[in-house]
Design a protein around this motif. Sequence first.
Motif, PDB file in Angstrom:
ATOM      1  N   ASP A 129     -48.002  18.575   3.853  1.00 26.88           N
ATOM      2  CA  ASP A 129     -47.843  19.405   2.653  1.00 26.88           C
ATOM      3  C   ASP A 129     -46.370  19.634   2.348  1.00 26.88           C
ATOM      4  O   ASP A 129     -45.495  19.420   3.171  1.00 26.88           O
ATOM      5  CB  ASP A 129     -48.585  20.738   2.813  1.00 26.88           C
ATOM      6  N   ARG A 130     -46.156  20.086   1.133  1.00 31.21           N
ATOM      7  CA  ARG A 130     -44.808  20.256   0.629  1.00 31.21           C
ATOM      8  C   ARG A 130     -44.032  21.330   1.369  1.00 31.21           C
ATOM      9  O   ARG A 130     -42.817  21.258   1.477  1.00 31.21           O
ATOM     10  CB  ARG A 130     -44.866  20.648  -0.850  1.00 31.21           C
ATOM     11  N   SER A 131     -44.746  22.338   1.839  1.00 29.20           N
ATOM     12  CA  SER A 131     -44.043  23.433   2.484  1.00 29.20           C
ATOM     13  C   SER A 131     -43.336  22.937   3.750  1.00 29.20           C
ATOM     14  O   SER A 131     -42.485  23.625   4.299  1.00 29.20           O
ATOM     15  CB  SER A 131     -45.028  24.547   2.834  1.00 29.20           C
ATOM     16  N   GLY A 132     -43.700  21.760   4.169  1.00 35.23           N
ATOM     17  CA  GLY A 132     -43.049  21.162   5.315  1.00 35.23           C
ATOM     18  C   GLY A 132     -41.586  20.837   5.065  1.00 35.23           C
ATOM     19  O   GLY A 132     -40.795  20.751   5.985  1.00 35.23           O
ATOM     20  N   ILE A 133     -41.259  20.649   3.790  1.00 33.58           N
ATOM     21  CA  ILE A 133     -39.861  20.376   3.480  1.00 33.58           C
ATOM     22  C   ILE A 133     -39.080  21.670   3.607  1.00 33.58           C
ATOM     23  O   ILE A 133     -39.409  22.665   2.965  1.00 33.58           O
ATOM     24  CB  ILE A 133     -39.697  19.828   2.054  1.00 33.58           C
ATOM     25  N   GLY A 134     -38.093  21.633   4.431  1.00 31.30           N
ATOM     26  CA  GLY A 134     -37.337  22.852   4.655  1.00 31.30           C
ATOM     27  C   GLY A 134     -36.011  22.819   3.960  1.00 31.30           C
ATOM     28  O   GLY A 134     -35.604  21.802   3.407  1.00 31.30           O
ATOM     29  N   GLY A 135     -35.375  23.933   4.024  1.00 28.27           N
ATOM     30  CA  GLY A 135     -34.034  24.043   3.510  1.00 28.27           C
ATOM     31  C   GLY A 135     -33.073  23.394   4.466  1.00 28.27           C
ATOM     32  O   GLY A 135     -33.511  22.709   5.370  1.00 28.27           O
ATOM     33  N   PRO A 136     -31.805  23.613   4.385  1.00 28.60           N
ATOM     34  CA  PRO A 136     -31.200  24.385   3.296  1.00 28.60           C
ATOM     35  C   PRO A 136     -31.236  23.629   1.971  1.00 28.60           C
ATOM     36  O   PRO A 136     -31.371  22.424   1.940  1.00 28.60           O
ATOM     37  CB  PRO A 136     -29.774  24.578   3.783  1.00 28.60           C
ATOM     38  N   TRP A 137     -31.133  24.424   0.912  1.00 23.59           N
ATOM     39  CA  TRP A 137     -31.193  23.851  -0.428  1.00 23.59           C
ATOM     40  C   TRP A 137     -29.828  23.940  -1.095  1.00 23.59           C
ATOM     41  O   TRP A 137     -29.035  24.828  -0.763  1.00 23.59           O
ATOM     42  CB  TRP A 137     -32.214  24.609  -1.280  1.00 23.59           C
ATOM     43  N   VAL A 138     -29.622  23.043  -2.015  1.00 23.00           N
ATOM     44  CA  VAL A 138     -28.365  23.097  -2.772  1.00 23.00           C
ATOM     45  C   VAL A 138     -28.651  22.853  -4.247  1.00 23.00           C
ATOM     46  O   VAL A 138     -29.667  22.269  -4.594  1.00 23.00           O
ATOM     47  CB  VAL A 138     -27.338  22.035  -2.296  1.00 23.00           C
ATOM     48  N   LEU A 139     -27.735  23.321  -5.082  1.00 22.06           N
ATOM     49  CA  LEU A 139     -27.768  22.967  -6.492  1.00 22.06           C
ATOM     50  C   LEU A 139     -26.930  21.708  -6.633  1.00 22.06           C
ATOM     51  O   LEU A 139     -25.794  21.677  -6.160  1.00 22.06           O
ATOM     52  CB  LEU A 139     -27.140  24.073  -7.340  1.00 22.06           C
ATOM     53  N   SER A 140     -27.477  20.678  -7.243  1.00 22.44           N
ATOM     54  CA  SER A 140     -26.672  19.474  -7.390  1.00 22.44           C
ATOM     55  C   SER A 140     -26.799  18.911  -8.794  1.00 22.44           C
ATOM     56  O   SER A 140     -27.801  19.118  -9.477  1.00 22.44           O
ATOM     57  CB  SER A 140     -27.086  18.427  -6.362  1.00 22.44           C
ATOM     58  N   CYS A 141     -25.749  18.208  -9.214  1.00 25.72           N
ATOM     59  CA  CYS A 141     -25.699  17.650 -10.560  1.00 25.72           C
ATOM     60  C   CYS A 141     -26.161  16.203 -10.507  1.00 25.72           C
ATOM     61  O   CYS A 141     -25.591  15.397  -9.792  1.00 25.72           O
ATOM     62  CB  CYS A 141     -24.271  17.729 -11.102  1.00 25.72           C
ATOM     63  N   PRO A 142     -27.192  15.846 -11.254  1.00 26.74           N
ATOM     64  CA  PRO A 142     -27.672  14.469 -11.220  1.00 26.74           C
ATOM     65  C   PRO A 142     -26.753  13.506 -11.969  1.00 26.74           C
ATOM     66  O   PRO A 142     -26.902  12.303 -11.838  1.00 26.74           O
ATOM     67  CB  PRO A 142     -29.026  14.559 -11.930  1.00 26.74           C
ATOM     68  N   TYR A 143     -25.821  14.038 -12.715  1.00 28.46           N
ATOM     69  CA  TYR A 143     -24.981  13.163 -13.532  1.00 28.46           C
ATOM     70  C   TYR A 143     -23.666  12.804 -12.820  1.00 28.46           C
ATOM     71  O   TYR A 143     -23.333  11.643 -12.700  1.00 28.46           O
ATOM     72  CB  TYR A 143     -24.688  13.823 -14.878  1.00 28.46           C
TER      73      TYR A 143
END
Lengths: 592, 269
Positions: A129-143
């Motif tokens: 399941d998706r909850s398996g994906i853990g952090g940490p998270w970042v804001l990133s620019c796709p461009y």
Amino acid sequence: MAQPFPYTYYSCDCYDSKTASIPTKRSSQPPPPEDEDERTFDPRNPRSNYSLYPLEHLLYCEDCQQIRCPRCVIEETLNWFCPSCLFEVPSSMIKSEGNRCTRNCYNCPVCTSPMMVNSLEPPDPNTDDRSGIGGPWVLSCPYCHWSTVDIGIEFEKHTGITQQLSRIANGGKPIPTQKERDKERDRRKELESKKKEREILSESDDSPTVDRRRVDGSLSHEELFSNLSAFYKSQIASATPSNPFSPHDINFSSPSSFSRIMNLYSSTSSKKQKQAKPTPMREAASTLEGLTIHDSAADATAIERIKKEGWSITLSSTQKHDQLNPNMQFDDELRPVATLLRTKRGKRCRNCRHILSKPESKITSTRYKIKLLALNHIPRLSLRALSTTTAQQNPTPGTSAPLTFDYNALKSGIPTHFLLTLSNPLFDPIRVTLATPSTTPGKIQSRITILCPQFEVGANTDVWDDALSSSLSPVKRGSVIGPDGQIQGGIEAGKIWDRGRNWTRVVIEIVPGFLKPVTGLAFGGNGGVPEEMLNEDEDVLEIPIFVRLEFEADVSAEDRGLSDSKESEKDKREKREEAFWTVIGVGRIAAI
Amino acid sequence: MNPLLQAKSCQGVPNILLNLGQTCNHPLLSSLYSSSHPPIFPAPLRTHLPPSSLLPTRPLTSSTALKHPQDSGNKVSRRSAITGTANITLGGRTVIQADVHLRGDLHPTRAMPRSDSSGREVIPTSISIGRCTVISTGSVIKPPSRVSRGQVHYYPMKIGDNVFVGPNCSISAISIASHVHIGVNTTIHPFVIIKENVKILPNTVIPTQMVIPSGSVVGGRPARVVGEVGEGWGVSAGGAGGGGLGVGGGGEKNWVEGGDLRELVRSIK
Ligand SMILES: [Zn+2]
Ligand SMILES: [Zn+2]
Ligand SMILES: [Zn+2]
Ligand SMILES: [Zn+2]
């Protein structure tokens, strides 16, 4: 916005302060009438920029019977929404939170692209399941691939980015909350006052204070602001009770009332009272009170840094403007920019306040409740080169490509014919009078001749009428079109070219001017005169055309009610007149 | 909850770098992927086009003649390259010009009902294009994809009615609503959502997952909203609505950007 040639812009005369002025002012200074008639519209005048619009941007006030442009309407905000997540933001929240999205919508501080929330950790391939994906998270620019990793910020959760971001400073250090800040300020103030007492006692060493100043010099924008606002609040609070003229202090038994009354009877104390007036609020005097002192050492270190790392670490002016803190210098200070909200707006006539356009307030709806468009009230003008039109009219199946006219390479000095089509959106036939200066304003003078400046355009009746009548009125023209698409005759002055149900077409002859004065003629004498440089877009051929319409329309029900009801049927029609300037961008004159 | 994610989890395929920022709770995506799958679009393209005329490997004829299927009114150039025709639906009076590449072969592979209630097999849709939409010369329409567990997964793409796609565009949007005008040489990255009545200026690059609200004028690299279309956008003069104005004969442009493109479709031979 640049449009491909040929284009037509319509002028709203509100750009002219004379016509836009308030009626009372106008009556006191009537404009000279001959001035208005003889004035030609110059599309190159810098002011013209503010009056020319494509037809679809113009509205029409039926009460004023005038075109209304974005400058002569009043806008009313119906609602606010985020252009990225398309959620509506209630106006109460706009007041408290400001005009930016407080969801997860951020724009890249480097390139403005919308940013995405991504996980730094690759997902575990074994978890389902998706909850398996853990952090940490970042804001990133796709461009441009800038991300908050570049400023040392990671998030624990992938939701509530705004709350998380407000607590993390660049580099990952926590930002104290407002409460913590207030507490810290009070603590420091106490410390400082204690220190002062100590200093008075022993004036020997002041080194710890200097150190403290250094530290305070690097206070963040938000901290300085909160310090300053706290200082002013305390100043106002301390000033208010001492003010003897406070309007809220009307209790007779209050000391200030007594002093006021006493002052009325004793002249001697008046001078004293003036002195007792509250002293003007003092300004912030220390960092804790929000004072920033220019630090030349900071400048020196900045210069050193640029020397070492180059210009690339500095910010462009647009990047700086996008940031909340305007004093930013380097790219490691950047913060993701919360997406600015957009509005849905209605428009009213500036003169009579009638609603001209009102969209449905639902964000997802693109419909309008009211929309009074100029294109339903004034004729549309469109220009085409004559050779192209005829070539497409008689398409030969065998030929490969139709003759196309290059609007970007008009030939200087060669008379070229264009067809100007006027189509009438009104349900009444109109009489049109066109006027244009014989040569275009500007450095390059092109000659313009409208071969038939006065003509009629039929009413915009039912489409079926057109279908029935079109076969009955074939265009009779003596023109012969050569194989090269050139017209070999048949263009007659004073005669229209073609007409249909609600459109009429006339020929305009244009002789494009020369980009450079013909050198052969300017032979003698002043050879030393430097060649005049052409400004940008000076080679664009734009012709101003004044359009005047006359027509008879039904008197609107409102007006009829006011007039005498015994009038005959005929009188229910009224003569109306309309006039406006247009500018037609024909093309670009080719350099020889 | 985002149905995209639900679809993921029910299949048990987690995503690398799956964006959660903007698509999460997204009303648009949820509407896209909610109940209406399998799509309720008109009959698939293959009913109108014999596959032989669509293979890209087929030698190209020198003429630019377009095919006129009698029933649908779609005009598809023989010189266009359409792969995976079974996964493409055209709404009718749709124009696909020469050298256009429709990548219908890149269709969704994620789990979905193998058949509908009546027991027929469901063909996964990869590209659906609406009525009176024009895809101009040299444009490439490629459904957006994500990589997950080393595998590429494609998502169905929807283009609405009366959309004009200019020449030489490259489009991977997840959804383009109706009455959108896309200028020449525009690149639209995967999962972009474009709402109704939008004008995209020539040479624009729209970055991944950008959402463009209705009524915007968009331009630049990366794209940003540079203005709003006027209230009269898409309204052809005369007000009679849709093709009412006979601006008339010879060569006169009788369609407007963002408006009803029926006349344009009719004029394309
Ligand atoms: Zn105006
Ligand atoms: Zn948002
Ligand atoms: Zn960026
Ligand atoms: Zn008005």
